[in-house]
Write an enzyme that holds these catalytic residues in place. Structure first.
Site, PDB file in Angstrom:
ATOM      1  N   HIS A  31       3.113 -12.221   3.358  1.00 23.70           N
ATOM      2  CA  HIS A  31       3.696 -11.328   2.361  1.00 23.70           C
ATOM      3  C   HIS A  31       4.704 -10.388   3.004  1.00 23.70           C
ATOM      4  CE1 HIS A  31       0.000 -11.715  -0.512  1.00 23.70           C
ATOM      5  NE2 HIS A  31       0.865 -12.695  -0.664  1.00 23.70           N
ATOM      6  N   TYR A  44      -5.407  -7.579  -3.962  1.00 22.42           N
ATOM      7  CA  TYR A  44      -6.756  -8.074  -3.670  1.00 22.42           C
ATOM      8  C   TYR A  44      -7.778  -6.947  -3.580  1.00 22.42           C
ATOM      9  CZ  TYR A  44      -4.107 -12.272  -2.874  1.00 22.42           C
ATOM     10  OH  TYR A  44      -3.261 -13.336  -3.054  1.00 22.42           O
ATOM     11  N   ARG A 103      -0.112 -21.772   0.486  1.00 20.61           N
ATOM     12  CA  ARG A 103       0.477 -22.198  -0.779  1.00 20.61           C
ATOM     13  C   ARG A 103       0.513 -23.719  -0.756  1.00 20.61           C
ATOM     14  NH1 ARG A 103       3.906 -18.108   1.362  1.00 20.61           N
ATOM     15  NH2 ARG A 103       3.947 -16.183   0.119  1.00 20.61           N
ATOM     16  N   LYS A 156       7.734 -19.374   1.912  1.00 21.30           N
ATOM     17  CA  LYS A 156       8.451 -18.614   0.895  1.00 21.30           C
ATOM     18  C   LYS A 156       9.298 -17.541   1.561  1.00 21.30           C
ATOM     19  CE  LYS A 156       7.664 -16.330  -3.535  1.00 21.30           C
ATOM     20  NZ  LYS A 156       6.631 -15.866  -4.502  1.00 21.30           N
ATOM     21  N   HIS A 175      -3.380 -22.323  -6.502  1.00 19.97           N
ATOM     22  CA  HIS A 175      -3.109 -21.005  -5.934  1.00 19.97           C
ATOM     23  C   HIS A 175      -4.350 -20.110  -5.969  1.00 19.97           C
ATOM     24  CE1 HIS A 175       0.276 -18.901  -4.190  1.00 19.97           C
ATOM     25  NE2 HIS A 175      -0.093 -17.780  -4.792  1.00 19.97           N
ATOM     26  N   ARG A 216      -5.972 -19.842  -2.641  1.00 18.41           N
ATOM     27  CA  ARG A 216      -5.324 -18.855  -1.761  1.00 18.41           C
ATOM     28  C   ARG A 216      -5.782 -17.434  -2.109  1.00 18.41           C
ATOM     29  NH1 ARG A 216      -0.382 -17.649   1.209  1.00 18.41           N
ATOM     30  NH2 ARG A 216       0.805 -15.929   0.276  1.00 18.41           N
TER      31      ARG A 216
END
Length: 379
Positions: free
Chosen positions: A350, A359, A235, A260, A324, A327
């Site tokens: 994640h 994805y 990120r 995050k 982004h 990424r």
């Protein structure tokens, strides 16, 4: 009398996109704003204004926050809202007044969030949402708000303005956290649910498009930043917080800290990327952060976005692309190369595997193997 709340909004005036700065009359604030470079007062608009740009808006925001002024910039961040022209119908707005007790309660919540290590962006967003909510219901204080008031705000302000899913979700989160900390969860309506999220798939760049962007980024620092975002799937906030000591060139790993969700993770760095990083560090000699501004400290995310957009224009790519996207493209290319989805989840940091599963919907690896019956037609 407390300090007025300042409303930022965009408009078109005399053929130019401008930032309007509105507030209830306050001579101290009026004099303070006049000292800001480039700002002007318009008698016809009855407002301060200046040419709109993200860097200028950020600079003015920081200038006002130094004196502890509250700024409502919701109309700039609501994705579904559009600019309005002077003289045309405007959307539903709220006043500038707010009860002093409410300001105090919001300040207490901010301090609690800081102690809990919420990100600066989340704290700022929640503060802005709560200021709008209580201005909408002025002169009511936090103790006078009812369940009906919360539903009214959701319907008569958020939905009436056709604000985005993200905006609505952030507002609901802010209100819920505020009243949870107040010990008044009973105020929250049972039917105040988060809206259904639209299932939009992210834009993905092909390998050729990635190569074209990097080839059209000639500055070594800029090329290194964009390459790192793609090659490690970072990120932009993670890349800009990265320090030189966080990169282990010998082991070819980097330590991504306080990402995050306040999580740390280790990310492998490719041999090619290590070579580019070494070349960049030798040339630029960063003191602390890997990417630093001209005067030291972290590099600006605004500058990073400008770098990417310039390279996109030079590449002739017409897709809607953000930092982004690099990424997203990294994760999709890993999947198409046969990397297990569980490893991709870990590399991206994640929490929920469902986030990574998106994805599988944008990867063409499996779709290319499907035989289309139309191919057997003779036309």
């Amino acid at each position: 009398m407390g300090k007025p709340i300042i409303l930022f909004s965009k408009s078109n005036y005399e053929g130019q996109e401008i930032l309007l700065v509105n507030f209830s009359h306050n001579s101290n604030l009026h004099g303070y704003l006049k000292k800001f470079d480039g700002i002007e007062w318009s008698k016809s608009l009855k407002s301060f204004y200046l040419p709109f740009s993200r860097p200028t808006t950020n600079a003015l925001f920081q200038y006002l926050r130094k004196e502890n002024y509250y700024i409502d910039y919701s109309s700039l961040t609501a994705k579904d809202s559009s600019n309005h022209n002077i003289g045309k119908d405007k959307k539903v707005h709220v006043g500038n007044q707010i009860a002093e007790s409410v300001k105090h309660s919001i300040d207490l919540l901010k301090k609690w969030m800081e102690q809990k290590r919420y990100s600066e962006n989340t704290i700022r967003t929640y503060e802005g949402m709560l200021l709008i909510f209580f201005r909408f219901h002025f002169p009511k204080t936090e103790t006078e708000i009812t369940e009906k008031d919360i539903l009214k705000f959701n319907i008569d302000y958020i939905l009436a303005n056709r604000y985005s899913y993200t905006y609505q979700n952030q507002a609901i989160n802010a209100i819920k956290l505020f009243y949870r900390q107040q010990g008044k969860m009973h105020l929250l309506p049972e039917n105040l649910e988060r809206p259904k999220k639209s299932k939009k798939l992210p834009a993905i760049l092909s390998l050729e498009e990635i190569k074209s962007i990097l080839e059209n980024t000639t500055n070594l620092k800029h090329k290194t930043l964009l390459s790192l975002l793609y090659s490690c799937g970072l990120r932009i906030g993670e890349a800009l917080k990265l320090k030189t000591k966080d990169i282990d060139c010998e082991r070819k790993f980097m330590h991504v800290k306080s990402a995050k969700g306040s999580k740390d993770r280790y990310v492998p760095v490719s041999r090619q990327m290590i070579g580019l990083l070494n070349k960049y560090i030798i040339s630029y000699k960063p003191k602390d952060y890997v990417f630093e501004g001209q005067n030291g400290g972290k590099y600006s995310a605004v500058s990073a976005r400008q770098i990417l957009q310039r390279s996109i224009r030079l590449s002739g790519i017409e897709k809607s692309i953000t930092l982004h996207t690099l990424r997203h493209s990294h994760a999709t290319h890993l999947l198409e190369n046969g990397t297990d989805i569980r490893y991709i989840q870990e590399l991206l940091g994640h929490n929920n595997p469902k986030t990574t599963m998106i994805y599988t919907h944008v990867s063409t690896a499996s779709l290319d193997k499907i035989k289309n019956p139309f191919d057997d037609f003779e036309i």
